[in-house]
Design a protein around this motif. Structure first.
Motif, PDB file in Angstrom:
ATOM      1  N   ASN A 307       0.992  -1.130  -0.206  1.00 18.75           N
ATOM      2  CA  ASN A 307      -0.100   0.172  -0.340  1.00 18.75           C
ATOM      3  C   ASN A 307       1.200   1.263  -0.161  1.00 18.75           C
ATOM      4  OD1 ASN A 307      -2.046   1.787   0.526  1.00 18.75           O
ATOM      5  ND2 ASN A 307      -3.104   1.186   1.771  1.00 18.75           N
ATOM      6  N   GLU A 309       0.630   4.031  -0.157  1.00 23.97           N
ATOM      7  CA  GLU A 309      -0.053   5.503   1.138  1.00 23.97           C
ATOM      8  C   GLU A 309       0.526   5.354   2.705  1.00 23.97           C
ATOM      9  OE1 GLU A 309      -3.994   6.933  -0.734  1.00 23.97           O
ATOM     10  OE2 GLU A 309      -4.216   5.364   0.803  1.00 23.97           O
ATOM     11  N   GLY A 490      -8.137  -0.463   0.729  1.00 20.32           N
ATOM     12  CA  GLY A 490      -6.833   0.009   1.445  1.00 20.32           C
ATOM     13  C   GLY A 490      -6.601  -0.592   2.775  1.00 20.32           C
ATOM     14  N   TYR A 517      -7.453   6.771  -9.617  1.00 22.77           N
ATOM     15  CA  TYR A 517      -7.167   6.757  -8.062  1.00 22.77           C
ATOM     16  C   TYR A 517      -7.859   7.316  -6.722  1.00 22.77           C
ATOM     17  CZ  TYR A 517      -4.316   7.917  -3.495  1.00 22.77           C
ATOM     18  OH  TYR A 517      -4.338   8.510  -2.084  1.00 22.77           O
ATOM     19  N   LYS A 518      -7.559   5.844  -6.353  1.00 26.52           N
ATOM     20  CA  LYS A 518      -8.659   6.623  -4.940  1.00 26.52           C
ATOM     21  C   LYS A 518      -7.798   6.044  -2.983  1.00 26.52           C
ATOM     22  CE  LYS A 518     -12.519   6.171  -7.139  1.00 26.52           C
ATOM     23  NZ  LYS A 518     -13.521   7.668  -7.541  1.00 26.52           N
ATOM     24  N   PRO A 519      -8.398   6.928  -2.425  1.00 25.61           N
ATOM     25  CA  PRO A 519      -7.096   6.587  -1.421  1.00 25.61           C
ATOM     26  C   PRO A 519      -7.763   5.746  -0.297  1.00 25.61           C
ATOM     27  CG  PRO A 519      -9.098   8.840  -1.490  1.00 25.61           C
ATOM     28  CD  PRO A 519      -9.221   8.290  -2.511  1.00 25.61           C
ATOM     29  N   SER A 520      -6.768   5.296   0.398  1.00 28.63           N
ATOM     30  CA  SER A 520      -7.695   4.480   1.631  1.00 28.63           C
ATOM     31  C   SER A 520      -9.062   5.138   1.851  1.00 28.63           C
ATOM     32  CB  SER A 520      -6.792   4.045   2.486  1.00 28.63           C
ATOM     33  OG  SER A 520      -5.251   3.446   1.828  1.00 28.63           O
ATOM     34  N   ALA A 524     -11.235   0.847  -4.477  1.00 26.36           N
ATOM     35  CA  ALA A 524      -9.974   1.473  -5.874  1.00 26.36           C
ATOM     36  C   ALA A 524     -10.901   0.925  -6.657  1.00 26.36           C
ATOM     37  CB  ALA A 524      -8.390   1.046  -5.199  1.00 26.36           C
ATOM     38  N   ARG A 531      -2.351   2.020  -4.376  1.00 26.62           N
ATOM     39  CA  ARG A 531      -2.198   3.785  -4.608  1.00 26.62           C
ATOM     40  C   ARG A 531      -1.188   3.800  -4.907  1.00 26.62           C
ATOM     41  NH1 ARG A 531      -6.855   0.721  -2.204  1.00 26.62           N
ATOM     42  NH2 ARG A 531      -8.305   1.677  -1.948  1.00 26.62           N
TER      43      ARG A 531
END
Length: 621
Positions: A307, A309, A490, A517-520, A524, A531
């Motif tokens: 991950n 992030e 995420g 893109y998708k944040p945690s 996603a 990510r």
């Protein structure tokens, strides 16, 4: 040997249990009329929910997409053939790739008697655009300007920008296919996210006959009008009258069931489990008759993903250090008994793609250097593994690289240590690694459980390597549904996954564009659950989407993508996804194998429906 004895003991202990399972509510039908298939995805959480198109409904092992749903096209990786299913011909783009025309197969009907027409295809696209929470909504909203029909069997899709790969969303290769929705069923539903599509109608060659309310099995019956399906028109009548998808659980239960001829097709086994099965049932067979036994040409590769992030996995030096701390020969031998095709790049190392991508990149890989002038490429690993084969009494005829692959990364713990020290990591007095803030470094890996046995083995094998290097590692396993939700949202640091693409790499790469893109914390879009955001990758994708997949320039851009992936190491890729997909030839025969490779042996894919006319009854009752 101890492991095999343990399996045999467990099998004997489970014998009574399996008899009880098979006597509790299973349908009373003649055994010789039913093909029994392993539901590898586990117990179905909501047995009444057949709405494939809503997020989170990822049930892929219970027969829904194999038998009831249908796509426009299917790709068979074993033969390289594209099957025109609901489409009667290949996709037809205009010269600037901003319009696609699809000609549909005539004479196809839903199981309730309604004809399949262009209305269903157009509806599927527009319904996703209108209802933004559906699985493929984002893709269609992003790319489609409008979709309409010219006549009952001609669909036109116009795009906002050139889109020469759009048809992949309607092409079935493993999962992630937008199957066609029945307009006359869904158009009446105001909230498709709550609609369960129960009782389901079918566009495939079977209908749902009955199911277990606890989610352990589903029984399907061949349609009386099977001639009015794509399978019937192309290949003829599917042989089994009934197909039962059933969840048995762990390997020991599956082995016992197939030994008793109560499970015809198993998704996958461990090497040890296959060793027990082949000795207990002379009718059982996997792809090869001898080593390496397993089907090695699956279209996904297994990797340990980060991950990006989460600290410290957002640091390239850390990711490379973790790669160089792995002795792959130990992973292959101790974790996989030498049955392994090494797959270091973000594209499957099957026979076709090795020639197309791996061999042309071999010089670049040899010349590639990390900071400090260290060349990490190891071209000799296959020859090291050959020595192991000789020790177990197996001599491979031919180039050993055809079996194991062309190379991987050097085992260089000294270089790994330098990379970590450079980033402020240090060891304590016991040699354990500490984070730069002085706290113990603990890596948490999540993995699918026994339903993805090779993925689970990879997680534990890699964990042992990192422990040997001085890092504390935890591995947590989850059933498929929970696992997929965790990586999609995420909710992980490191994971064992199998999403590295093959023939669909042109389409798969595009999912790494930062616009997806998708944040945690948010789901996603398919491929990019790690990510990963990279401006160079965005530039490559923006050039790719204007070029058809077969263009030589597209291949050059894919090569550039691979090079950036290697440099950044967002996931450590290990092996093609091989399968010990065991077949019992007692009641049914003519399953595909290495001597009869007419189709990929994939009963967990949508392609499975096209195998069914080739299966023969043995006549046993």
């Amino acid at each position: 040997m101890c492991r095999i004895k343990f399996l045999i003991l467990n099998i004997l202990l489970l014998c009574l249990l399996i008899s009880q399972i098979n006597s509790q509510g299973l349908p009373d039908i003649p055994r010789h009329e039913v093909l029994i298939v392993d539901n590898h995805k586990g117990r179905i959480i909501d047995p009444y929910d057949f709405n494939y198109w809503k997020p989170g409904n990822i049930e892929e092992g219970g027969g829904l997409h194999q038998l009831l749903l249908d796509a426009l096209w299917y790709l068979d990786p074993q033969t390289g053939k594209v099957i025109n299913s609901l489409a009667e011909s290949s996709p037809s783009y205009d010269k600037d790739y901003k319009k696609l025309t699809i000609k549909l197969r005539k004479g196809i009907y839903w199981s309730d008697g309604k004809p399949f027409t262009a209305d269903d295809v157009v509806f599927t696209i527009n319904y996703h655009i209108k209802n933004t929470g559906l699985t493929y909504s984002e893709f269609f909203i992003r790319n489609v300007s409008k979709a309409y029909k010219l006549d009952d069997y001609t669909v036109v899709v116009e795009f906002k920008n050139p889109m020469p790969s759009f048809h992949h969303i309607f092409s079935s290769l493993v999962y992630n296919t937008c199957y066609i929705m029945p307009k006359h069923k869904f158009e009446r539903e105001k909230d498709p996210l709550k609609y369960k599509f129960y009782f389901p109608i079918s566009l495939g060659p079977y209908i749902l006959k009955s199911f277990d309310i606890n989610g352990y099995w589903r029984l399907f019956e061949r349609r009386q009008d099977w001639q009015r399906t794509s399978v019937g028109q192309i290949y003829g009548m599917p042989t089994p009258k009934y197909i039962l998808f059933i969840y048995y659980g762990i390997d020991e239960k599956k082995i016992m069931a197939q030994s008793r001829h109560e499970l015809d097709l198993i998704f996958d086994l461990t090497p040890e489990a296959w060793e027990v099965l082949r000795k207990s049932n002379k009718y059982s067979r996997v792809w090869y008759k001898d080593f390496p036994w397993a089907w090695m040409d699956d279209v996904r590769a297994r990797a340990i993903g980060f991950n990006l992030e989460k600290y410290p996995y957002n640091i390239k030096d850390v990711r490379w250090a973790l790669a160089l701390a792995i002795d792959l020969t130990e992973v292959v031998i101790s974790g996989f008994k030498g049955i392994f095709r090494i797959n270091p790049l973000p594209i499957c190392a099957n026979n076709i793609l090795i020639n197309e991508y791996y061999l042309p990149l071999e010089k670049w890989l040899s010349d590639f250097k990390l900071e400090g002038d260290f060349a990490p490429w190891d071209s000799q690993i296959s020859y090291k593994l050959e020595e192991y084969l000789k020790k177990i009494g197996y001599v491979y005829e031919g180039d050993i690289r055809n079996l194991f692959g062309i190379g991987w990364w050097k085992y260089a713990p000294d270089v790994a240590e330098k990379l970590l020290l450079k980033q402020g990591f240090r060891r304590d007095k016991n040699g354990k690694w500490l984070l730069p803030n002085g706290k113990p470094w603990v890596i948490n890996i999540i993995s699918p459980s026994f339903n993805e046995v090779q993925g689970m083995r990879l997680a534990f094998s890699v964990a042992e390597q990192w422990k040997k290097f001085g890092i504390d590692v935890n591995v947590e396993t989850y059933d498929s549904l929970i696992y997929v939700v965790k990586i999609s949202s995420g909710d992980f640091e490191v994971c064992s996954h199998w999403t590295i693409p093959s023939f669909d790499i042109y389409f798969a790469i595009q999912q790494y564009h930062s616009s997806y893109y998708k944040p945690s914390g948010k789901l996603a879009f398919s491929q990019n659950f790690i990510r990963w955001k990279n401006k160079k990758i965005d530039n490559i994708i923006e050039k790719m989407i204007t070029i058809p997949p077969e263009d030589e320039k597209a291949k050059e851009l894919i090569m550039e993508f691979i090079k950036i992936y290697v440099e950044e190491m967002p996931s450590i890729v290990f092996t093609t996804t091989f399968k010990f997909c065991a077949q019992d030839n007692y009641y049914w025969t003519n399953f595909p194998n290495s001597e009869n490779p007419y189709m990929a042996p994939v009963w967990w894919w949508g392609l499975f429906k096209f195998m069914l006319p080739f299966i023969n009854s043995t006549g046993r009752k």
